[in-house]
Design an enzyme around this catalytic site. Structure first.
Site, PDB file in Angstrom:
ATOM      1  N   ARG A   1       0.845  -1.198   0.000  1.00 53.04           N
ATOM      2  CA  ARG A   1       0.000   0.000   0.000  1.00 53.04           C
ATOM      3  C   ARG A   1       0.884   1.253   0.000  1.00 53.04           C
ATOM      4  O   ARG A   1       2.081   1.173   0.227  1.00 53.04           O
ATOM      5  CB  ARG A   1      -0.911   0.005   1.244  1.00 53.04           C
ATOM      6  CG  ARG A   1      -2.021  -1.016   1.175  1.00 53.04           C
ATOM      7  CD  ARG A   1      -2.801  -1.090   2.484  1.00 53.04           C
ATOM      8  NE  ARG A   1      -1.996  -1.655   3.551  1.00 53.04           N
ATOM      9  CZ  ARG A   1      -2.402  -1.761   4.821  1.00 53.04           C
ATOM     10  NH1 ARG A   1      -3.587  -1.326   5.185  1.00 53.04           N
ATOM     11  NH2 ARG A   1      -1.607  -2.291   5.731  1.00 53.04           N
TER      12      ARG A   1
ATOM     13  N   ASP B   1      -6.258 -10.738  14.400  1.00 58.25           N
ATOM     14  CA  ASP B   1      -5.338  -9.697  14.869  1.00 58.25           C
ATOM     15  C   ASP B   1      -5.569  -9.330  16.334  1.00 58.25           C
ATOM     16  O   ASP B   1      -4.742  -8.687  16.960  1.00 58.25           O
ATOM     17  CB  ASP B   1      -5.408  -8.449  13.966  1.00 58.25           C
ATOM     18  CG  ASP B   1      -6.804  -7.854  13.902  1.00 58.25           C
ATOM     19  OD1 ASP B   1      -7.765  -8.519  14.329  1.00 58.25           O
ATOM     20  OD2 ASP B   1      -6.926  -6.716  13.412  1.00 58.25           O
TER      21      ASP B   1
ATOM     22  N   GLU C   1      -5.087   4.846  13.815  1.00 59.31           N
ATOM     23  CA  GLU C   1      -5.954   3.919  14.543  1.00 59.31           C
ATOM     24  C   GLU C   1      -6.587   4.498  15.799  1.00 59.31           C
ATOM     25  O   GLU C   1      -7.482   3.870  16.364  1.00 59.31           O
ATOM     26  CB  GLU C   1      -5.201   2.622  14.886  1.00 59.31           C
ATOM     27  CG  GLU C   1      -4.145   2.732  15.979  1.00 59.31           C
ATOM     28  CD  GLU C   1      -2.788   3.202  15.459  1.00 59.31           C
ATOM     29  OE1 GLU C   1      -2.697   3.583  14.282  1.00 59.31           O
ATOM     30  OE2 GLU C   1      -1.819   3.197  16.244  1.00 59.31           O
TER      31      GLU C   1
ATOM     32  N   LYS D   1       2.138   2.178   7.146  1.00 59.25           N
ATOM     33  CA  LYS D   1       2.549   1.402   8.316  1.00 59.25           C
ATOM     34  C   LYS D   1       3.452   2.205   9.237  1.00 59.25           C
ATOM     35  O   LYS D   1       4.069   3.199   8.826  1.00 59.25           O
ATOM     36  CB  LYS D   1       3.316   0.148   7.867  1.00 59.25           C
ATOM     37  CG  LYS D   1       2.494  -0.829   7.052  1.00 59.25           C
ATOM     38  CD  LYS D   1       1.259  -1.307   7.803  1.00 59.25           C
ATOM     39  CE  LYS D   1       1.577  -2.263   8.935  1.00 59.25           C
ATOM     40  NZ  LYS D   1       0.322  -2.734   9.600  1.00 59.25           N
TER      41      LYS D   1
ATOM     42  N   HIS E   1       0.209   1.944  15.854  1.00 60.27           N
ATOM     43  CA  HIS E   1       0.094   0.756  16.730  1.00 60.27           C
ATOM     44  C   HIS E   1       1.241   0.721  17.734  1.00 60.27           C
ATOM     45  O   HIS E   1       1.995  -0.250  17.817  1.00 60.27           O
ATOM     46  CB  HIS E   1       0.066  -0.530  15.885  1.00 60.27           C
ATOM     47  CG  HIS E   1      -1.137  -0.613  14.991  1.00 60.27           C
ATOM     48  ND1 HIS E   1      -2.420  -0.787  15.472  1.00 60.27           N
ATOM     49  CD2 HIS E   1      -1.252  -0.535  13.637  1.00 60.27           C
ATOM     50  CE1 HIS E   1      -3.267  -0.808  14.461  1.00 60.27           C
ATOM     51  NE2 HIS E   1      -2.586  -0.642  13.348  1.00 60.27           N
TER      52      HIS E   1
ATOM     53  N   TYR F   1      -0.588   4.690  10.348  1.00 60.30           N
ATOM     54  CA  TYR F   1      -0.883   3.731  11.415  1.00 60.30           C
ATOM     55  C   TYR F   1       0.367   3.623  12.275  1.00 60.30           C
ATOM     56  O   TYR F   1       1.483   3.492  11.743  1.00 60.30           O
ATOM     57  CB  TYR F   1      -1.184   2.335  10.846  1.00 60.30           C
ATOM     58  CG  TYR F   1      -2.550   2.190  10.218  1.00 60.30           C
ATOM     59  CD1 TYR F   1      -3.713   2.380  10.964  1.00 60.30           C
ATOM     60  CD2 TYR F   1      -2.671   1.828   8.881  1.00 60.30           C
ATOM     61  CE1 TYR F   1      -4.961   2.236  10.373  1.00 60.30           C
ATOM     62  CE2 TYR F   1      -3.922   1.684   8.291  1.00 60.30           C
ATOM     63  CZ  TYR F   1      -5.060   1.887   9.044  1.00 60.30           C
ATOM     64  OH  TYR F   1      -6.295   1.748   8.471  1.00 60.30           O
TER      65      TYR F   1
HETATM   66  N1  NAD Z   1      -7.367 -10.016   9.698  1.00 55.32           N
HETATM   67  C1  NAD Z   1      -7.409  -8.817   9.160  1.00 55.32           C
HETATM   68  O1  NAD Z   1      -6.717  -8.534   8.178  1.00 55.32           O
HETATM   69  C2  NAD Z   1      -8.329  -7.774   9.712  1.00 55.32           C
HETATM   70  C3  NAD Z   1      -8.598  -6.615   8.981  1.00 55.32           C
HETATM   71  C4  NAD Z   1      -9.506  -5.685   9.520  1.00 55.32           C
HETATM   72  C5  NAD Z   1     -10.100  -5.932  10.760  1.00 55.32           C
HETATM   73  N2  NAD Z   1      -9.777  -7.080  11.447  1.00 55.32           N
HETATM   74  C6  NAD Z   1     -10.363  -7.422  12.749  1.00 55.32           C
HETATM   75  O2  NAD Z   1     -11.687  -7.899  12.610  1.00 55.32           O
HETATM   76  C7  NAD Z   1     -12.321  -7.820  13.891  1.00 55.32           C
HETATM   77  C8  NAD Z   1     -13.720  -7.223  13.735  1.00 55.32           C
HETATM   78  O3  NAD Z   1     -13.592  -5.848  13.378  1.00 55.32           O
HETATM   79  P1  NAD Z   1     -14.857  -4.908  13.140  1.00 55.32           P
HETATM   80  O4  NAD Z   1     -14.318  -3.639  12.560  1.00 55.32           O
HETATM   81  O5  NAD Z   1     -15.919  -5.641  12.442  1.00 55.32           O
HETATM   82  O6  NAD Z   1     -15.331  -4.650  14.631  1.00 55.32           O
HETATM   83  P2  NAD Z   1     -16.775  -4.067  15.064  1.00 55.32           P
HETATM   84  O7  NAD Z   1     -16.558  -3.460  16.408  1.00 55.32           O
HETATM   85  O8  NAD Z   1     -17.366  -3.259  13.987  1.00 55.32           O
HETATM   86  O9  NAD Z   1     -17.677  -5.380  15.214  1.00 55.32           O
HETATM   87  C9  NAD Z   1     -17.445  -6.359  16.184  1.00 55.32           C
HETATM   88  C10 NAD Z   1     -18.760  -7.017  16.540  1.00 55.32           C
HETATM   89  O10 NAD Z   1     -18.475  -8.126  17.402  1.00 55.32           O
HETATM   90  C11 NAD Z   1     -19.569  -8.227  18.289  1.00 55.32           C
HETATM   91  N3  NAD Z   1     -19.213  -9.052  19.443  1.00 55.32           N
HETATM   92  C12 NAD Z   1     -18.403  -8.761  20.478  1.00 55.32           C
HETATM   93  N4  NAD Z   1     -18.368  -9.805  21.339  1.00 55.32           N
HETATM   94  C13 NAD Z   1     -19.163 -10.771  20.813  1.00 55.32           C
HETATM   95  C14 NAD Z   1     -19.560 -12.076  21.235  1.00 55.32           C
HETATM   96  N5  NAD Z   1     -19.104 -12.586  22.385  1.00 55.32           N
HETATM   97  N6  NAD Z   1     -20.392 -12.780  20.440  1.00 55.32           N
HETATM   98  C15 NAD Z   1     -20.834 -12.270  19.270  1.00 55.32           C
HETATM   99  N7  NAD Z   1     -20.525 -11.023  18.838  1.00 55.32           N
HETATM  100  C16 NAD Z   1     -19.703 -10.296  19.605  1.00 55.32           C
HETATM  101  C17 NAD Z   1     -19.866  -6.776  18.645  1.00 55.32           C
HETATM  102  O11 NAD Z   1     -21.157  -6.640  19.220  1.00 55.32           O
HETATM  103  C18 NAD Z   1     -19.731  -6.103  17.285  1.00 55.32           C
HETATM  104  O12 NAD Z   1     -20.983  -6.028  16.614  1.00 55.32           O
HETATM  105  C19 NAD Z   1     -11.366  -6.976  14.735  1.00 55.32           C
HETATM  106  O13 NAD Z   1     -10.586  -7.821  15.560  1.00 55.32           O
HETATM  107  C20 NAD Z   1     -10.514  -6.287  13.722  1.00 55.32           C
HETATM  108  O14 NAD Z   1      -9.261  -5.888  14.250  1.00 55.32           O
HETATM  109  C21 NAD Z   1      -8.901  -7.983  10.936  1.00 55.32           C
END
Ligand code: NAD
Length: 378
Positions: free
Chosen positions: A15, A270, A118, A75, A96, A94
């Site tokens: 990126r 993550d 972030e 980054k 972190h 970012y």
């Molecule tokens: N792997 C990757 O490349 C990547 C990229 C972007 C985001 N992410 C990760 O994805 C995850 C989700 O991000 P997001 O932006 O959607 O977050 P978000 O806050 O928009 O949504 C999270 C949801 O999880 C729900 N939740 C919390 N505890 C719960 C439980 N016990 N049971 C069911 N639902 C529950 C919340 O109510 C919320 O609706 C984060 O950890 C984020 O860092 C990973």
């Protein structure tokens, strides 16, 4: 203002901090933008596009960092970049910092003004510069899941949408936030049968309104997860508890209920992942099996689609970059409390409490360092 756009040098990072359109917007606002040669190549932006947009090419990263009053990146800086950071330079990227004590110290020692994507918040207290990457990862999760459901990739050998006369696949999404919603849109679009679980009933109400009868919503509980997972072909982990490790909602025991050939995609990796059996993987080696179930747990999914991700990220960051460049740092943060939340280091101090706490270093409120604070202590 002189703005520097260096090429990212972190492993497999393609990126770039500004698109040619972003450079053009800054140039039109009266700024100079210095672009390192080939900075945009990984995202599909050749140097000529930056020149056409009004950017000025520089050969080396050193020159870009030396010239820019503000550096716009993606980054956090890594070791070779530390000596390039200069006193009072504004670094917008970012960061972190919480797990990065050395970087934090370097930024403090070098008196860099570090504004972290972030931790910037919007009017609703959400994190607008994290959302675009969740959107990308959410949409990708279904694409990736569909690929691994193909037989030669280790899956059950089924098509998400089925065909006339053959039922569609069952997709289960745990967590209905940004990632979960975008995953649901893709899965519904492909014709899958989709169930979303969340512990937040109001969120489930909103999802029910958005998708009408096209998705099933379920209040999340261990019982509900076990019930749904036994009929799922693709399970997507998308939960987030802000600031905390993801809860382990799918235990190793629960995996025994998963049908043969099903695929798990843990986007929440993550934050440690919401499957007990999750461990982070990379794009070069994205999957592994636990209890005979295929897991995909890549921690930087958007990295696979740098062009889309760069557009998505810079759509969100550009207005802040324009505000910082046009108003100057102090006025920009004075007029936008959410942007102010992004300031992690300033004048040699750590100004973000959660970072200071996690690193056990001194926290200095930003206000005590700004003009008022300086004159008060003088
Ligand atoms: N792997 C990757 O490349 C990547 C990229 C972007 C985001 N992410 C990760 O994805 C995850 C989700 O991000 P997001 O932006 O959607 O977050 P978000 O806050 O928009 O949504 C999270 C949801 O999880 C729900 N939740 C919390 N505890 C719960 C439980 N016990 N049971 C069911 N639902 C529950 C919340 O109510 C919320 O609706 C984060 O950890 C984020 O860092 C990973």
């Amino acid at each position: 203002m002189k703005i520097g756009l260096p090429k990212e040098i972190k492993d497999n990072e393609y990126r770039v901090g500004l698109t040619p359109a972003g450079v053009n917007a800054l140039v039109n606002a009266g700024h100079e933008v210095f672009v390192q040669k080939s900075a945009g190549e990984g995202s599909g932006f050749p140097d000529e596009q930056y020149v056409k947009a009004g950017g000025k090419l520089l050969n080396t990263a050193d020159e870009v960092w030396q010239t820019g009053d503000m550096i716009v990146k993606v980054k956090e800086p890594i070791a070779p970049e530390y000596p390039r950071m200069r006193e009072d330079q504004l670094l917008f990227t970012y960061l972190h910092l919480a797990p990065e004590l050395e970087l934090t110290k370097q930024m403090m020692d070098r008196k860099v003004t570090g504004v972290a994507y972030e931790t910037i918040t919007d009017h609703n207290g959400k994190l607008p510069l994290l959302t675009p990457m969740s959107e990308v990862a959410g949409r990708m999760s279904v694409q990736v899941g569909a690929t691994y459901l193909e037989k030669m990739n280790g899956g059950k050998g089924i098509l998400l949408g089925g065909v006339p006369g053959v039922p569609a696949a069952n997709v289960m999404i745990i967590g209905g936030g940004v990632v979960g919603t975008e995953a649901a849109k893709m899965a519904v679009g492909l014709g899958a049968r989709v169930t979303i679980l969340d512990r937040d009933l109001n969120r489930l109400r909103q999802l029910d309104d958005i998708f009408l009868s096209k998705v099933q919503t379920m209040a999340s509980s261990r019982y509900a997860i076990e019930e749904a997972i036994a009929h799922s072909d693709l399970v997507i982990g998308a939960v987030l508890v802000v600031g905390a490790a993801a809860p382990k909602l799918v235990t190793r025991d629960t995996l025994k209920l998963v049908p043969q050939g099903a695929v798990l995609v843990d986007v929440a990796v993550d934050q440690g992942g919401c499957f007990e059996t999750t461990h982070a993987t990379t794009h070069s080696n994205p999957t592994y099996y636990e209890e005979g179930v295929l897991h995909y747990c890549v921690a930087n999914m958007p990295g696979a689609v740098p062009r889309t991700s760069t557009f998505a990220l810079t759509n969100a960051t550009l207005p802040y970059a324009i505000a910082l460049a046009g108003k100057g740092f102090e006025r920009a943060i004075a007029e936008d409390a959410g942007l102010k939340e992004g300031v992690n280091t300033y004048a040699g101090k750590c100004t973000y409490e959660a970072v200071a706490t996690s690193q056990n270093i001194e926290y200095t409120p930003l206000d005590s360092l700004l003009d008022g604070g300086r004159s008060a202590s003088a």
